[in-house]
Design a protein around this motif. Structure first.
Motif, short mmCIF file in Angstrom:
data_model
loop_
_atom_site.label_atom_id
_atom_site.label_comp_id
_atom_site.label_asym_id
_atom_site.label_seq_id
_atom_site.Cartn_x
_atom_site.Cartn_y
_atom_site.Cartn_z
N ALA A 1 -16.93 -30.58 11.70
CA ALA A 1 -15.30 -30.70 12.18
C ALA A 1 -14.95 -29.03 10.76
O ALA A 1 -15.11 -29.07 9.74
N SER B 1 -7.31 -24.62 11.45
CA SER B 1 -7.72 -23.83 10.21
C SER B 1 -9.14 -23.29 11.74
O SER B 1 -10.05 -22.10 11.64
N GLY C 1 -16.25 -22.20 10.62
CA GLY C 1 -16.92 -23.01 10.93
C GLY C 1 -18.26 -22.42 11.55
O GLY C 1 -19.46 -22.38 10.73
N THR D 1 -24.44 -33.34 21.79
CA THR D 1 -22.93 -32.64 21.50
C THR D 1 -23.38 -32.59 23.07
O THR D 1 -23.65 -31.65 23.66
N GLU E 1 -18.75 -28.09 25.72
CA GLU E 1 -17.91 -27.70 25.29
C GLU E 1 -18.45 -26.83 23.67
O GLU E 1 -17.52 -26.30 23.96
N VAL E 2 -18.71 -28.01 22.95
CA VAL E 2 -19.00 -27.05 22.02
C VAL E 2 -21.45 -26.59 21.68
O VAL E 2 -21.23 -26.67 20.74
N GLY F 1 -21.95 -23.88 22.31
CA GLY F 1 -22.19 -22.68 22.97
C GLY F 1 -21.79 -22.45 20.99
O GLY F 1 -22.19 -21.27 20.41
N PHE F 2 -20.78 -22.67 20.06
CA PHE F 2 -20.66 -22.70 18.75
C PHE F 2 -21.90 -23.37 18.24
O PHE F 2 -22.21 -22.32 17.36
N TYR F 3 -23.16 -24.16 18.23
CA TYR F 3 -24.04 -24.49 17.94
C TYR F 3 -25.13 -23.62 18.13
O TYR F 3 -25.94 -22.98 17.64
N ARG G 1 -24.74 -20.12 18.90
CA ARG G 1 -24.16 -18.75 17.97
C ARG G 1 -24.60 -19.23 16.67
O ARG G 1 -25.30 -18.30 15.99
#
Ligand SMILES: CC(C)(COP(=O)(O)OP(=O)(O)OC[C@H]1O[C@@H](n2cnc3c(N)ncnc32)[C@H](O)[C@@H]1OP(=O)(O)O)[C@@H](O)C(=O)NCCC(=O)NCCS
Length: 189
Positions: A90, A95, A101, A124, A127-128, A130-132, A134
């Protein structure tokens, strides 16, 4: 985020955290996971399995980002596998969206390497994902996994989850991932 704005990252063993550290981490997790803020009361800086290693970013003394890691043996099909569960990832709401992140995941990569397990593993929501991805995490297609839900809400309950699993290659590669369903035989970080 310019280098001057970048928070200070550190990676700390669980046993080296002070009471103040636990409180500062819990406060940030309560802000970032607002629907679950009752989990992170006082100095309880974890929700399920307590981590063995923390990646923490601070600006002055304020925690602005966090990830927890813990090695655990899981069973996949007939194979016992040492993985590193990664969770409580998180960034403080104020921020988010500024690159913190992304840097947090790079620091998690280094922490994973130091723990020397076969894979990093987490689950996860869509919605998240894509973050991982990347950050180099890979989907484990078709994996069904069983784990004990976090106990901060009450008694542990077995949960079956058949989507959203991501792995990070460690000492093993994605080609080494065994066939079969995964049993955590306990809680995740
Ligand atoms: C998810 C979270 C950690 C991302 O942190 P962040 O500081 O906002 O992320 P960054 O700004 O560093 O973004 C890093 C990269 O991921 C991308 N990204 C960030 N959030 C994303 C999302 N939800 N979906 C897809 N991509 C995302 C960014 O566009 C950026 O891509 P780029 O490198 O190509 O520019 C943060 O939003 C958060 O703490 N959310 C609440 C808690 C949570 O959901 N944690 C994950 C639980 S498993």
């Amino acid at each position: 985020m310019s280098p001057a704005d970048s928070p200070l990252f550190s990676t700390t063993r669980e046993g080296d955290l002070t009471l103040d550290d636990h409180q500062a981490i819990a406060a940030m997790l309560a802000r970032a996971f607002a629907s679950y803020d009752h989990w992170y009361a006082g100095a309880r800086s974890w929700a399920g399995m307590q981590p063995e290693l923390r990646v923490v970013a601070r600006r002055d003394d304020v925690v602005v980002a966090h990830a927890g890691l813990r090695r655990q043996f899981v069973t996949v099909g007939d194979t016992d596998l040492l993985v590193t569960a990664v969770g409580m990832v998180a960034v403080s709401p104020s921020s988010q969206g500024t690159g913190v992140g992304g840097e947090l995941l790079r620091q998690v990569d280094a922490a994973l390497t130091s723990l020397d397990s076969g894979f990093g593993l987490l689950e996860t929501g869509d919605e998240v994902q894509g973050f991982y991805r990347r950050g180099g995490w890979l989907p484990v297609e078709g994996l069904t996994a069983h784990y004990t839900a976090f106990s901060a809400d009450g008694a542990g309950v077995l949960v079956t989850q058949d989507h959203g699993w991501l792995l990070h290659e460690g000492t093993l590669t994605v080609a080494d991932w065994p066939e079969g369903e995964l049993h955590w035989n306990g809680q995740m970080v």
